[in-house]
Write a protein that holds these residues in place. Structure first.
Motif, PDB file in Angstrom:
ATOM      1  N   ASP A  12       0.827  -1.209   0.000  1.00  0.00           N
ATOM      2  CA  ASP A  12       0.000   0.000   0.000  1.00  0.00           C
ATOM      3  C   ASP A  12       0.868   1.269   0.000  1.00  0.00           C
ATOM      4  O   ASP A  12       2.099   1.181   0.049  1.00  0.00           O
ATOM      5  CB  ASP A  12      -0.962  -0.004   1.197  1.00  0.00           C
ATOM      6  N   GLY A  13       0.182   2.391  -0.033  1.00  0.00           N
ATOM      7  CA  GLY A  13       0.871   3.682  -0.079  1.00  0.00           C
ATOM      8  C   GLY A  13       1.824   3.880   1.090  1.00  0.00           C
ATOM      9  O   GLY A  13       2.954   4.344   0.910  1.00  0.00           O
ATOM     10  N   HIS A 142      -1.516   8.538  -7.148  1.00  0.00           N
ATOM     11  CA  HIS A 142      -1.665   7.083  -7.297  1.00  0.00           C
ATOM     12  C   HIS A 142      -0.464   6.365  -6.714  1.00  0.00           C
ATOM     13  O   HIS A 142       0.681   6.794  -6.921  1.00  0.00           O
ATOM     14  CB  HIS A 142      -1.822   6.716  -8.775  1.00  0.00           C
ATOM     15  N   ALA A 143      -0.746   5.258  -6.046  1.00  0.00           N
ATOM     16  CA  ALA A 143       0.319   4.510  -5.366  1.00  0.00           C
ATOM     17  C   ALA A 143       1.468   4.168  -6.317  1.00  0.00           C
ATOM     18  O   ALA A 143       2.635   4.223  -5.931  1.00  0.00           O
ATOM     19  CB  ALA A 143      -0.257   3.252  -4.738  1.00  0.00           C
ATOM     20  N   LYS A 172      -5.920   9.669   1.013  1.00  0.00           N
ATOM     21  CA  LYS A 172      -6.354   8.441   0.329  1.00  0.00           C
ATOM     22  C   LYS A 172      -5.188   7.621  -0.202  1.00  0.00           C
ATOM     23  O   LYS A 172      -5.268   6.397  -0.293  1.00  0.00           O
ATOM     24  CB  LYS A 172      -7.244   8.823  -0.857  1.00  0.00           C
ATOM     25  N   LEU A 173      -4.123   8.316  -0.595  1.00  0.00           N
ATOM     26  CA  LEU A 173      -2.986   7.634  -1.220  1.00  0.00           C
ATOM     27  C   LEU A 173      -2.367   6.596  -0.289  1.00  0.00           C
ATOM     28  O   LEU A 173      -1.968   5.511  -0.723  1.00  0.00           O
ATOM     29  CB  LEU A 173      -1.932   8.679  -1.605  1.00  0.00           C
ATOM     30  N   GLN A 176      -4.150   3.291  -0.403  1.00  0.00           N
ATOM     31  CA  GLN A 176      -4.313   2.614  -1.709  1.00  0.00           C
ATOM     32  C   GLN A 176      -3.462   1.363  -1.751  1.00  0.00           C
ATOM     33  O   GLN A 176      -2.287   1.404  -1.406  1.00  0.00           O
ATOM     34  CB  GLN A 176      -3.812   3.531  -2.828  1.00  0.00           C
ATOM     35  N   SER A 177      -4.029   0.259  -2.201  1.00  0.00           N
ATOM     36  CA  SER A 177      -3.179  -0.930  -2.297  1.00  0.00           C
ATOM     37  C   SER A 177      -2.989  -1.336  -3.752  1.00  0.00           C
ATOM     38  O   SER A 177      -3.869  -1.146  -4.596  1.00  0.00           O
ATOM     39  CB  SER A 177      -3.739  -2.064  -1.449  1.00  0.00           C
ATOM     40  N   ILE A 178      -1.795  -1.833  -4.028  1.00  0.00           N
ATOM     41  CA  ILE A 178      -1.499  -2.332  -5.377  1.00  0.00           C
ATOM     42  C   ILE A 178      -0.697  -3.627  -5.235  1.00  0.00           C
ATOM     43  O   ILE A 178      -0.195  -3.945  -4.158  1.00  0.00           O
ATOM     44  CB  ILE A 178      -0.717  -1.308  -6.251  1.00  0.00           C
TER      45      ILE A 178
END
Ligand code: ADP
Ligand code: TZD
Ligand code: MG
Length: 575
Positions: A12-13, A142-143, A172-173, A176-178
């Motif tokens: 995540d971020g 964005h992450a 929010k960043l 964020q998960s990627i």
């Protein structure tokens, strides 16, 4: 896929920011927690980062700036949205003004709400506000862009002329998960963040020719020269050329202040008399009277002196900012000075002895006078008798960092306390700003582990005084000496109307030492040089957080210290 494997494959971020910083060898964060960065700071600590948490963002920001100056890597400060960000902004602007590399990272509120001005929690268009106060400002939405964001911030902070950079990270960043692998691949290890900039051969020759022609050459070393960490090249240049030099405040110690070629004790003579002046990482701003006026031997206050200037600087637009620069040498100081050293060749003739002799004569006279003043032991301790003790303390502890702010407390310390090692003096810098004290002290102690001696005017100390709790909490080897003259410049002003007290005076003999004791540190009151000496020795041998309340003569200071002339005087004096 189960949720667990999903989690394992995700990042995540929060983690990407930490990983990006770590990848770039950043190991310390100066911060103040709150929404949206609280968890970020917790996770950072859990991941092995040193997180130094402050009581006010300005001091966290100042710490980051000082860390940047000391290490040459950008110092990192994290703040919360709007008010926290604004509190950090003074430090960001000051870092930019001083050419110190730092990155202010601030959490911010939701873009959609901020941009429609719908009244989010701590709503503010931070990026727009930061922009004019720093070298560069970026926002990451964005992450997968975190790696690029951090890389850009690092490059902007340390390449070319260093300075402050703002990085905006909306709440929010962080969450964020990627995909973990995708995240990892998106991070950037910045290669060669502050690339060498080699000066042109013609520029080097022009400068050397001008130096050769000089009858009364002078070198001025500024904090850019200290920052550049080109200590050996600079020493070689000074000693090989035989040219007298003046260190600006934060360049003191680049060569030991006791160096035979230091012209500090003959400052006004050399500035007015020199014919060729080589500026090395020093701007011709107000601190050098803009290269004009009586200081430089000109007939009137706006006139140019007869000097010709060489300016060694990384910023090409610095030249000609105040007066004509005959020989700009543009590049990083390490490359420039080594090119100059080479171009000078062997068999360089030292400056004429009537110039160096005249300087030596004035220097001897002034140093003898200073020694006599310092040897006096007036019945009430004053700046001189107190600072004589600190002068001897620093001589015995040359690796100690000296943090210094105030007006008289600044000017007297600068001229009385000799420095022996590069980058050991941290002060109010280009702006003459109050409030850097405790932030700079915390940074020096955490980044280097060395003893810090902070010489503070009683007013100056007040700007960051609450950070004594931070100093105690992290048990830092910081000894604060408050030069307590009961006020701003001195403690004797009277309100002619006899209503409330005058604006420049404080509570008499305030017990600043008790502030340190409140948090478990050592507080001492010193009324004599002997008491001050004893307390300093104890502080240094114990490495305990210590505050020495040095009660000095309240009549001792002058208005604005050395810069009285900048004070606008009322044209109409009240009868
Ligand atoms: P001082 O206040 O000590 O006179 P200034 O802050 O006015 O010093 O000047 C510092 C100067 O040093 C700036 O003009 C800046 O561009 C320059 N500088 C900073 N780092 C470097 C470097 N690595 N190489 C060359 N010049 C540098
Ligand atoms: N606010 C800020 C942020 N920076 C400033 N430089 C000032 C106000 C104005 N100022 C000075 O320039 S020096 C100074 C102030 C308030 C304090 C001087 O008092 P001191 O030092 O007690 O720190 P001395 O030794 O009494 O002169
Ligand atoms: Mg004072």
């Amino acid at each position: 896929m189960t949720t667990e494997t999903q989690d394992r494959d995700q990042t995540d971020g929060f983690h990407l920011v930490i990983d990006a910083l770590k990848l770039n060898d950043i190991d310390t964060i100066f911060a103040l927690p709150g929404i949206p960065i609280t968890d970020f700071l917790r996770i950072s600590q859990a991941e092995g980062m040193k997180v130094i948490s402050f009581r006010h963002e300005q001091h966290a920001g100042n710490a980051a700036a000082a860390a940047g100056f000391i290490t040459g890597k950008p110092g990192i400060c994290f703040t919360v949205s709007a008010p926290g960000f604004l509190n950090g902004l003074t430090a960001l602007a000051n870092a930019t003004t001083n050419c110190f590399p730092m990155i202010l990272v601030s959490g911010s509120s939701e873009r959609e709400i901020v941009d429609l001005q719908q009244g989010d929690y701590e709503e503010m268009d931070q990026l727009a506000i930061a922009k004019p106060l720093c070298k560069a400002a970026f926002r990451v939405l964005h992450a997968e862009d975190i790696g690029v964001g951090i890389a850009r911030a690092i490059r902007a902070a340390v390449s070319g002329r260093p300075g402050g950079v703002y990085l905006d990270l909306p709440a929010k960043l962080f969450a964020q998960s990627i995909d973990k692998e995708v995240g990892k691949r998106s991070l950037i290890k910045v290669v060669d963040p502050a690339p060498k900039q080699v000066p042109g051969a013609d520029a080097v020759k022009r400068a050397v020719d001008l130096l050769k022609s000089a009858k009364k050459p002078l070198v001025i070393l500024g904090k850019g020269a200290a920052y550049a960490q080109a200590d050996a090249e600079i020493k070689t240049f000074v000693e090989k050329s035989g040219i007298p030099y003046l260190p600006m405040s934060m360049a003191k110690g680049l060569l030991p202040d006791t160096h035979a070629q230091s012209a500090s004790a003959a400052r006004s003579y050399v500035l007015a008399e020199a014919d060729v002046v080589m500026l090395v990482g020093a701007r011709l701003n107000w601190l050098l009277s803009h290269g004009k006026g009586k200081t430089w031997g000109a007939a009137d206050s706006k006139g140019w002196g007869k000097q010709q200037y060489i300016q060694v600087d990384i910023s090409p637009t610095e030249a000609d900012s105040n007066v004509a620069i005959a020989a700009p040498v543009i590049g990083d100081i390490g490359s420039c000075i080594s090119a100059l050293n080479q171009a000078m060749g062997s068999g360089w003739s030292k400056p004429p002895s009537d110039w160096t002799g005249a300087i030596a004569e004035r220097k001897d006279k002034n140093l003898t006078k200073m020694a006599e003043t310092l040897a006096k032991n007036p019945p009430v301790m004053n700046f001189h008798s107190a600072l004589n003790v600190i002068r001897n303390t620093v001589k015995a502890n040359p690796k100690a960092y000296v943090v210094n702010e105030g007006a008289n407390a600044l000017d007297f310390t600068r001229s009385i306390v000799d420095m022996y090692e590069p980058r050991r003096r941290l002060d109010v810098g280009t702006w003459g700003i109050m409030g850097i004290g405790m932030g700079f002290a915390v940074a020096a102690a955490t980044v280097t582990g060395e003893q810090v001696i902070a010489v503070e005017g009683d007013s100056a100390f007040g700007f960051s005084g609450m950070e004594v709790e931070t100093i105690c909490r992290y048990d830092l080897p910081v000894c604060i000496v408050v030069m307590n003259n009961n006020g701003i410049y001195k403690g004797t002003d009277k309100n002619p109307r006899n209503t409330e007290v005058a604006p420049t005076v404080f509570v008499k003999e305030a017990r600043y030492d008790l502030m340190m004791e409140a948090f478990g540190g050592v507080g001492v009151t010193a009324r004599t040089p002997e008491e001050l000496d004893r307390a300093l020795k104890e502080a240094i041998s114990s490495r305990k957080p210590t505050l020495i309340n040095a009660i000095i003569d309240e009549t001792a200071g002058t208005e604005s210290g050395r810069i009285t002339s900048l004070n606008p005087a009322a044209a109409k004096k009240k009868a």
